[in-house]
Design a protein around this motif. Structure first.
Motif, PDB file in Angstrom:
ATOM      1  N   GLY A  35     -53.226 -18.122  -6.726  1.00 54.45           N
ATOM      2  CA  GLY A  35     -52.566 -18.734  -7.878  1.00 54.45           C
ATOM      3  C   GLY A  35     -51.240 -19.320  -7.463  1.00 54.45           C
ATOM      4  N   TRP A  36     -50.350 -19.493  -8.428  1.00 53.64           N
ATOM      5  CA  TRP A  36     -49.106 -20.192  -8.127  1.00 53.64           C
ATOM      6  C   TRP A  36     -47.944 -19.711  -8.987  1.00 53.64           C
ATOM      7  CZ3 TRP A  36     -53.197 -22.274 -10.856  1.00 53.64           C
ATOM      8  CH2 TRP A  36     -52.935 -22.636 -12.178  1.00 53.64           C
ATOM      9  N   VAL A  37     -46.740 -20.034  -8.516  1.00 65.51           N
ATOM     10  CA  VAL A  37     -45.525 -19.917  -9.341  1.00 65.51           C
ATOM     11  C   VAL A  37     -44.944 -21.323  -9.474  1.00 65.51           C
ATOM     12  CG1 VAL A  37     -45.075 -17.543  -8.586  1.00 65.51           C
ATOM     13  CG2 VAL A  37     -43.969 -19.446  -7.391  1.00 65.51           C
ATOM     14  N   THR A  38     -44.144 -21.527 -10.477  1.00 64.21           N
ATOM     15  CA  THR A  38     -43.493 -22.829 -10.662  1.00 64.21           C
ATOM     16  C   THR A  38     -41.972 -22.634 -10.631  1.00 64.21           C
ATOM     17  OG1 THR A  38     -43.533 -22.618 -13.056  1.00 64.21           O
ATOM     18  CG2 THR A  38     -45.376 -23.795 -12.048  1.00 64.21           C
ATOM     19  N   GLY A  39     -41.272 -23.778 -10.518  1.00 67.88           N
ATOM     20  CA  GLY A  39     -39.801 -23.728 -10.530  1.00 67.88           C
ATOM     21  C   GLY A  39     -39.198 -23.548  -9.152  1.00 67.88           C
ATOM     22  N   TYR A  40     -40.048 -23.547  -8.123  1.00 67.87           N
ATOM     23  CA  TYR A  40     -39.569 -23.353  -6.747  1.00 67.87           C
ATOM     24  C   TYR A  40     -40.174 -24.402  -5.816  1.00 67.87           C
ATOM     25  CZ  TYR A  40     -38.054 -18.660  -8.151  1.00 67.87           C
ATOM     26  OH  TYR A  40     -37.442 -17.614  -8.756  1.00 67.87           O
ATOM     27  N   VAL A  41     -39.544 -24.523  -4.647  1.00 71.48           N
ATOM     28  CA  VAL A  41     -40.040 -25.385  -3.573  1.00 71.48           C
ATOM     29  C   VAL A  41     -40.087 -24.524  -2.303  1.00 71.48           C
ATOM     30  CG1 VAL A  41     -39.469 -27.401  -2.149  1.00 71.48           C
ATOM     31  CG2 VAL A  41     -39.092 -27.472  -4.630  1.00 71.48           C
ATOM     32  N   ARG A  42     -41.218 -24.593  -1.583  1.00 73.00           N
ATOM     33  CA  ARG A  42     -41.356 -23.817  -0.333  1.00 73.00           C
ATOM     34  C   ARG A  42     -40.849 -24.655   0.834  1.00 73.00           C
ATOM     35  NH1 ARG A  42     -46.774 -21.331  -0.105  1.00 73.00           N
ATOM     36  NH2 ARG A  42     -47.238 -23.384  -0.899  1.00 73.00           N
ATOM     37  N   ARG A  43     -39.973 -24.100   1.630  1.00 68.93           N
ATOM     38  CA  ARG A  43     -39.438 -24.812   2.791  1.00 68.93           C
ATOM     39  C   ARG A  43     -39.251 -23.862   3.979  1.00 68.93           C
ATOM     40  NH1 ARG A  43     -41.079 -28.655   0.794  1.00 68.93           N
ATOM     41  NH2 ARG A  43     -40.050 -30.576   0.175  1.00 68.93           N
ATOM     42  N   HIS A 119     -49.182 -17.411 -12.003  1.00 70.33           N
ATOM     43  CA  HIS A 119     -50.307 -17.959 -12.769  1.00 70.33           C
ATOM     44  C   HIS A 119     -51.563 -17.798 -11.937  1.00 70.33           C
ATOM     45  CE1 HIS A 119     -47.461 -19.795 -15.621  1.00 70.33           C
ATOM     46  NE2 HIS A 119     -46.704 -19.898 -14.536  1.00 70.33           N
ATOM     47  N   ARG A 120     -52.496 -17.002 -12.442  1.00 68.57           N
ATOM     48  CA  ARG A 120     -53.679 -16.738 -11.630  1.00 68.57           C
ATOM     49  C   ARG A 120     -54.673 -17.885 -11.749  1.00 68.57           C
ATOM     50  NH1 ARG A 120     -55.425 -10.992 -13.348  1.00 68.57           N
ATOM     51  NH2 ARG A 120     -57.107 -11.400 -11.882  1.00 68.57           N
ATOM     52  N   ALA A 121     -55.340 -18.165 -10.627  1.00 67.19           N
ATOM     53  CA  ALA A 121     -56.264 -19.308 -10.578  1.00 67.19           C
ATOM     54  C   ALA A 121     -57.711 -18.871 -10.724  1.00 67.19           C
ATOM     55  CB  ALA A 121     -56.086 -20.060  -9.257  1.00 67.19           C
ATOM     56  N   ASP A 122     -57.949 -17.575 -10.929  1.00 69.63           N
ATOM     57  CA  ASP A 122     -59.350 -17.121 -10.978  1.00 69.63           C
ATOM     58  C   ASP A 122     -59.901 -17.074 -12.395  1.00 69.63           C
ATOM     59  OD1 ASP A 122     -57.980 -14.973 -11.995  1.00 69.63           O
ATOM     60  OD2 ASP A 122     -58.712 -13.500 -10.534  1.00 69.63           O
ATOM     61  N   GLY A 123     -59.108 -17.517 -13.369  1.00 68.38           N
ATOM     62  CA  GLY A 123     -59.602 -17.596 -14.743  1.00 68.38           C
ATOM     63  C   GLY A 123     -59.674 -16.257 -15.458  1.00 68.38           C
ATOM     64  N   ARG A 124     -59.236 -15.202 -14.808  1.00 69.37           N
ATOM     65  CA  ARG A 124     -59.322 -13.879 -15.436  1.00 69.37           C
ATOM     66  C   ARG A 124     -58.068 -13.593 -16.240  1.00 69.37           C
ATOM     67  NH1 ARG A 124     -61.461  -9.693 -11.123  1.00 69.37           N
ATOM     68  NH2 ARG A 124     -61.438  -8.388 -12.984  1.00 69.37           N
ATOM     69  N   SER A 125     -58.097 -12.486 -16.956  1.00 71.24           N
ATOM     70  CA  SER A 125     -57.003 -12.117 -17.838  1.00 71.24           C
ATOM     71  C   SER A 125     -56.215 -10.950 -17.225  1.00 71.24           C
ATOM     72  CB  SER A 125     -57.613 -11.697 -19.182  1.00 71.24           C
ATOM     73  OG  SER A 125     -56.629 -11.644 -20.150  1.00 71.24           O
ATOM     74  N   PRO A 126     -54.899 -10.897 -17.429  1.00 71.24           N
ATOM     75  CA  PRO A 126     -54.078 -11.867 -18.142  1.00 71.24           C
ATOM     76  C   PRO A 126     -53.840 -13.112 -17.290  1.00 71.24           C
ATOM     77  CG  PRO A 126     -52.693 -10.165 -17.184  1.00 71.24           C
ATOM     78  CD  PRO A 126     -54.104  -9.780 -16.873  1.00 71.24           C
TER      79      PRO A 126
END
Ligand code: BEZ
Length: 238
Positions: A35-43, A119-126
């Motif tokens: 999945g992913w997080v937002t608001g950041y940049v990987r460097r 944010h999980r990318a596998d479609g599961r909950s939560p």
């Protein structure tokens, strides 16, 4: 790391990996979720004295930079995906103390503990999970700030530390990201990897030794789960 900062009501906790944790999981996890997080940049803007370099010749590993701060900097890689892809691991309740102790030992070389919604990318909950994440913030001594991409690639190519070659870390990250999802590639990582491969093949053309691992790999989506500290390679910073 206080238990109440990171654990849920049921006692387990989640950690998000955006660097080596993607392919070198922590011990005793029972779920691994892309999945992913937002608001950041990987460097690759964090010096590594302990894993992919030495105090005398630090290597370079990844950190996350707050996107708003990154936007104020002059970065030759002037775009970055909205999503920082990685992997979240759930540590089961009966192993939390052991794993936190293990991770705390590793909280060195400039990284500090933060929390981010994953944010999980596998479609599961939560769909969103509160995760712990290690970040080398711009105020830590190992933070390098913006790097010229070619100079950075040359630096990574030349560096080595107790965990191995710095270029293996870079190429391992590129591969691990490719394996997560069709959309999880990161142009910063791919560009540096392409430059390192070019440096390597230039060296080969000029008669240097052939190094392993420099062919672009096919994404396989395979992952070997490791269940204990003894069975796995040591988890390294970033
Ligand atoms: C990781 O996300 O893989 C990581 C980042 C910083 C320190 C340790 C691991």
């Amino acid at each position: 790391m206080a238990a109440d900062e990171t654990t849920s009501e049921t006692g387990e906790f989640w950690i998000f990996g955006y660097g080596s944790l993607i392919w070198k999981p922590p011990p005793h996890y029972d779920q691994r979720v892309p999945g992913w997080v937002t608001g950041y940049v990987r460097r690759f803007w964090q010096a590594s004295q302990d894993h992919r370099g030495t105090p005398e010749a630090p290597g370079r590993v990844v950190t996350l930079i707050e996107r708003s701060f990154w936007a104020s900097l002059a970065d030759a890689h002037d775009s970055a995906p909205d999503k920082v892809w990685g992997t979240a691991y759930r540590i089961r309740a009966d192993r939390v103390a052991e794993v936190k102790a293990y991770l705390d030992i590793r909280e060195i070389n400039g990284y500090t503990i933060h929390h981010a919604p994953f944010h999980r990318a596998d479609g599961r909950s939560p769909p969103t999970i509160r995760t712990l994440v290690y970040i080398g913030t711009p105020d830590n001594d190992q933070f390098t700030g913006p790097q010229d991409p070619q100079a950075l690639a040359e630096h990574i190519y030349a560096s080595e530390g107790p965990s191995g070659l710095n270029r293996d870390y870079l190429l391992g990250l590129e591969r691990a990201l490719d394996e997560l999802s069709p959309e999880s590639g990161d142009a910063h990582v791919t560009d540096l990897s392409d430059r390192v491969r070019a440096i390597e093949s230039r060296g080969r053309r000029e008669g240097g030794p052939a190094a392993e691992g420099f062919e672009r790999h096919p994404a396989s989506h395979e992952f070997r789960k490791v269940g204990s500290v003894d069975e796995q390679e040591e988890t390294e910073k970033a």
